[in-house]
Each structure stands twice: as C-alpha cells, then as structure tokens.
Motif scaffolding. Structure first.
Motif, PDB file in Angstrom:
ATOM      1  N   SER A 264       0.836  -1.193   0.000  1.00  0.00           N
ATOM      2  CA  SER A 264       0.000   0.000   0.000  1.00  0.00           C
ATOM      3  C   SER A 264       0.875   1.249   0.000  1.00  0.00           C
ATOM      4  CB  SER A 264      -0.904   0.008   1.238  1.00  0.00           C
ATOM      5  OG  SER A 264      -0.113   0.183   2.406  1.00  0.00           O
ATOM      6  N   ALA A 293      -4.785  -9.132   0.794  1.00  0.00           N
ATOM      7  CA  ALA A 293      -4.630  -7.816   1.424  1.00  0.00           C
ATOM      8  C   ALA A 293      -4.321  -8.053   2.901  1.00  0.00           C
ATOM      9  CB  ALA A 293      -5.905  -6.993   1.266  1.00  0.00           C
ATOM     10  N   ILE A 296      -3.821  -4.338   5.635  1.00  0.00           N
ATOM     11  CA  ILE A 296      -4.268  -3.179   4.854  1.00  0.00           C
ATOM     12  C   ILE A 296      -5.665  -2.803   5.323  1.00  0.00           C
ATOM     13  CG2 ILE A 296      -4.935  -2.383   2.553  1.00  0.00           C
ATOM     14  CD1 ILE A 296      -2.748  -4.217   1.425  1.00  0.00           C
ATOM     15  N   SER A 297      -5.836  -1.548   5.724  1.00  0.00           N
ATOM     16  CA  SER A 297      -7.133  -1.137   6.282  1.00  0.00           C
ATOM     17  C   SER A 297      -8.230  -1.097   5.229  1.00  0.00           C
ATOM     18  CB  SER A 297      -6.990   0.238   6.947  1.00  0.00           C
ATOM     19  OG  SER A 297      -6.643   1.219   5.985  1.00  0.00           O
ATOM     20  N   GLY A 298      -7.855  -0.699   4.002  1.00  0.00           N
ATOM     21  CA  GLY A 298      -8.860  -0.656   2.928  1.00  0.00           C
ATOM     22  C   GLY A 298      -9.348   0.742   2.624  1.00  0.00           C
ATOM     23  N   HIS A 302      -6.689   2.887  -1.893  1.00  0.00           N
ATOM     24  CA  HIS A 302      -6.074   1.584  -2.163  1.00  0.00           C
ATOM     25  C   HIS A 302      -7.069   0.670  -2.881  1.00  0.00           C
ATOM     26  CE1 HIS A 302      -3.261  -1.743  -1.618  1.00  0.00           C
ATOM     27  NE2 HIS A 302      -4.318  -2.487  -1.365  1.00  0.00           N
ATOM     28  N   VAL A 303      -8.291   0.654  -2.390  1.00  0.00           N
ATOM     29  CA  VAL A 303      -9.309  -0.226  -2.964  1.00  0.00           C
ATOM     30  C   VAL A 303      -9.521   0.065  -4.448  1.00  0.00           C
ATOM     31  CG1 VAL A 303     -11.775  -0.790  -2.913  1.00  0.00           C
ATOM     32  CG2 VAL A 303     -10.479  -0.646  -0.775  1.00  0.00           C
ATOM     33  N   GLU A 307      -9.785  -3.429  -6.584  1.00  0.00           N
ATOM     34  CA  GLU A 307     -11.123  -3.979  -6.378  1.00  0.00           C
ATOM     35  C   GLU A 307     -11.607  -4.852  -7.530  1.00  0.00           C
ATOM     36  OE1 GLU A 307     -14.004  -0.863  -5.975  1.00  0.00           O
ATOM     37  OE2 GLU A 307     -13.085   0.345  -7.552  1.00  0.00           O
ATOM     38  N   ALA A 314      -8.658 -10.973   2.645  1.00  0.00           N
ATOM     39  CA  ALA A 314      -8.165  -9.949   3.570  1.00  0.00           C
ATOM     40  C   ALA A 314      -7.819 -10.563   4.919  1.00  0.00           C
ATOM     41  CB  ALA A 314      -9.206  -8.855   3.747  1.00  0.00           C
ATOM     42  N   ASN A 316      -6.748  -9.054   8.680  1.00  0.00           N
ATOM     43  CA  ASN A 316      -6.600  -7.838   9.468  1.00  0.00           C
ATOM     44  C   ASN A 316      -7.114  -8.094  10.878  1.00  0.00           C
ATOM     45  OD1 ASN A 316      -6.983  -4.955  10.415  1.00  0.00           O
ATOM     46  ND2 ASN A 316      -6.335  -4.569   8.312  1.00  0.00           N
ATOM     47  N   ILE A 323     -11.526  -2.935   4.433  1.00  0.00           N
ATOM     48  CA  ILE A 323     -11.094  -3.914   3.439  1.00  0.00           C
ATOM     49  C   ILE A 323     -12.020  -5.113   3.391  1.00  0.00           C
ATOM     50  CG2 ILE A 323      -9.552  -5.187   4.997  1.00  0.00           C
ATOM     51  CD1 ILE A 323      -8.880  -4.322   1.285  1.00  0.00           C
ATOM     52  N   ALA A 327     -13.706  -7.659   0.351  1.00  0.00           N
ATOM     53  CA  ALA A 327     -13.056  -8.973   0.333  1.00  0.00           C
ATOM     54  C   ALA A 327     -14.066 -10.088   0.080  1.00  0.00           C
ATOM     55  CB  ALA A 327     -12.333  -9.219   1.648  1.00  0.00           C
TER      56      ALA A 327
END
Length: 353
Positions: A264, A293, A296-298, A302-303, A307, A314, A316, A323, A327
């Motif tokens: 990211s 991912a 990664i917060s999303g 980034h998405v 996507e 994902a 996390n 994210i 996902a």
C-alpha cells in the motif's frame, strides 16, 4: 483558451487512441485504450480509430484491428524510428488537425505523459491527466440553474489532491476532448482474429529543427522488480505489517503460492518498499486472479487500485476494517500468526497433490 464555436465542435467525430509502440512492439496500454474507446464509441455511435506512429510499423496495424480498431492511421517516417518529443508531437498534432477526432486517448506511460500535454497545447484543447475512469454523459452532471448543460460529453475521472479525493472533469468548449489514462485500469476487448481495419497512411512531413534532439545511444536496463500489473497472484502488505523485516512472512507466502509481493501507499511512504510495488490510485491498478490484502485497512485510494481482482482475501486484526467490505474472504486475526499458518497449510496441500 478561447472556446470553439458550436459549428466547429460538430466537425469532430470518432474516438481516437494513440497506439504506443516501442521497438515495433505495441504496448498493452494501446489494447486497453482500444477496449475503453469501443465502449465510448458505442455510446456515441461513432468509430474507433488508432493512431500508429513510428518507422516501418504498418505491419502492426492488423494487431490493432484484432483488438477493436475500425480504422488505423499510420504515420511512418524515419524521423519517428525512436520516440522523440518534437517529431512525435508534430505527428499526433497533425493527425488531430487533419482528421478532427472528438476524443483523443493517450496512455499515461512515460511516453504518454510527455506527449499528451504538448499535443493538447498545440491543438488548443484541455487535457485531463492520469484518468482512472471515463464515461459519456452530461456536464454539469446535475443541472444548475442559469448554466447550460452539455450532453454527450466525455466525463474524465482522476485522483486529485494526492489521491485524497476524486475529480470528474469535462472539456465542453474545445475539441478534441483529451485524456491520458492510467495503465492497467481499462479492460481489453476480446481479440477477433478475423477483424479488418481501414488503413490510412498519412505523413505531414518532418523538417528537423532546433527542437529535434539527437539520440546518441540507448541503454536498456534490466529491471530487477517484477511488474505487479502482470502478476496473477499478489500478496500485498500495508502499514499493519509493522516493519520492513516483517514483510518476510509475506514473501514466504508469495513464494508458496507463486505470487508477487506488493504493498500500500503507507508502506512506500515509510520507505519499506519501492514505489513500483505500490497498489492504489497513486500507485498501480492491478487485476490479479488472487489478491491477498494483509494488514491493509482498505482506504478508498487503495481499494480503487485492486477492487477488480478476481478473488480478494483480507487478513486484518480489526474486524471493522473497510477492506472486509470488498473482500471475498476475510480472516480477523494477528497476521503474524495467521500468515505463517496459512503458508504452512498451503504447502501441505500442495505437497499432498
């Protein structure tokens, strides 16, 4: 910049694509642009035209037909054998002035970023750079009292303010409507080997002047970084990975699944990984078959760059991380425990085959 009269604007037709070639090989961005050009041309009931510039390149025109070009304008001259700003800008600007495209698309590559602005200045139109989305619609998109609403406009969407917001831009008063488009964003057409395009040979004449640089030598470096846009499987890490050393567990997972490590923007900003590996609006847009991912917060920036992946997995520790909204599969847990376990189980499964 003075606006064109409406009667002059109506003379401009069709969706044109700059078909970038280097060493007589057409870049994938040209095929991506042809795919998007077809969508735009269908909405406008117009044709798709590719502009092929170089030396001894006419034989490449059929490749452009296969991927959706109705016409190919070939500008062939010894002065165009390798890319140089002045002769290429003269060639493309001359094509625009002669054939009058309604829309002109250029890839946001190193060449396109150099060529696009110079050509737009020569033909006195605007340019929206680094677009991630294109559409035909009304502008302003919502009617505003006392302001004319234009129809059948090219709506060009791009990141703005460092990727923190999205801007949609139009060019209603000048033609062509011109944009550079980020590689990897648009979808290619399915190839049609039986397709045939009309070939138009055009040469505006080239007279070298003080703006023509002389190329003394071309040295090609062998890249030691894999292009993440070509990867079928990406194992992507974010700030949550914790440290550059911790990327080792992502590299181990990538090695097992035959993938490539990406990251990211936060990771690049921290200096953990090079910019070439960044996914997102200010990085690269990717479409792998599988996208991990990890940490990664999303964030939307980034998405927007991943996507369209076929399968998104994902990992996390924050169960409310955005994210998980995109996902296909999500694992809530400590990546330092989850990733090594996942790597081990995949290794076992592959060994059992």
């Amino acid at each position: 910049m003075a606006a064109m009269e409406k009667s002059l604007i109506e003379q401009y037709k069709d969706v044109y694509v700059f078909a970038q070639q280097v060493d007589n090989e057409i870049g994938s961005i040209a095929y991506e642009l042809l795919g998007e050009a077809r969508n735009l041309a269908n909405d406008l009931d117009e044709k798709v035209v590719a502009v092929l510039i170089g030396h001894n390149v006419k034989d490449l025109a059929q490749n452009l037909a296969v991927y959706g070009a109705d016409k190919v304008i070939v500008v062939d001259d010894p002065e165009l054998e390798v890319y140089r700003t002045e002769p290429y800008a003269h060639a493309l600007a001359s094509v625009i002035n002669e054939f009058k495209p309604e829309i002109m698309l250029v890839g946001a590559t190193a060449i396109g970023r150099d060529l696009g602005p110079r050509v737009s200045a020569r033909v006195a139109t605007g340019l929206t750079a680094d677009c991630t989305s294109l559409a035909i619609g009304d502008f302003p998109m919502q009617p505003i009292e006392g302001q004319e609403q234009y129809h059948r406009q090219l709506l060009m969407t791009r990141p703005a303010f460092g990727g923190n917001t999205i801007a949609t831009i139009a060019c209603p008063d000048n033609r062509p409507q011109m944009a550079t488009v980020r590689p990897g964003v648009m979808q290619k057409n399915a190839p049609n080997p039986d397709a045939v395009a009309e070939i138009i040979e055009y040469n505006p004449g080239f007279t070298p002047n003080h703006n023509y640089v002389e190329i003394l030598d071309i040295v090609k470096n062998v890249a030691d970084v894999v292009d993440i846009q070509d990867a079928k499987i990406l194992v992507s890490g974010g700030r949550g990975v914790g440290s550059p050393e911790n990327f080792k567990i992502l590299e181990e997972l990538a090695a097992v699944v035959g993938g490539t490590v990406s990251c990211s923007r936060a990771v690049v900003d921290a200096g953990w990984k090079p910019k070439d590996l960044q996914v997102g609006q200010t990085g690269k847009t990717v479409r792998p078959k599988v996208y991990f991912a990890i940490g990664i917060s999303g964030a939307i920036q980034h998405v927007a760059g991943m996507e369209e992946s076929d399968l998104i997995i994902a990992i996390n520790k924050d169960e409310d991380a955005p994210i998980f909204d995109v996902a296909d599969y999500g694992i809530v847990g400590d990546l330092n425990k989850v990733v090594p376990m996942l790597t081990e189980e995949i290794e076992k499964a592959l060994a059992a085959k």
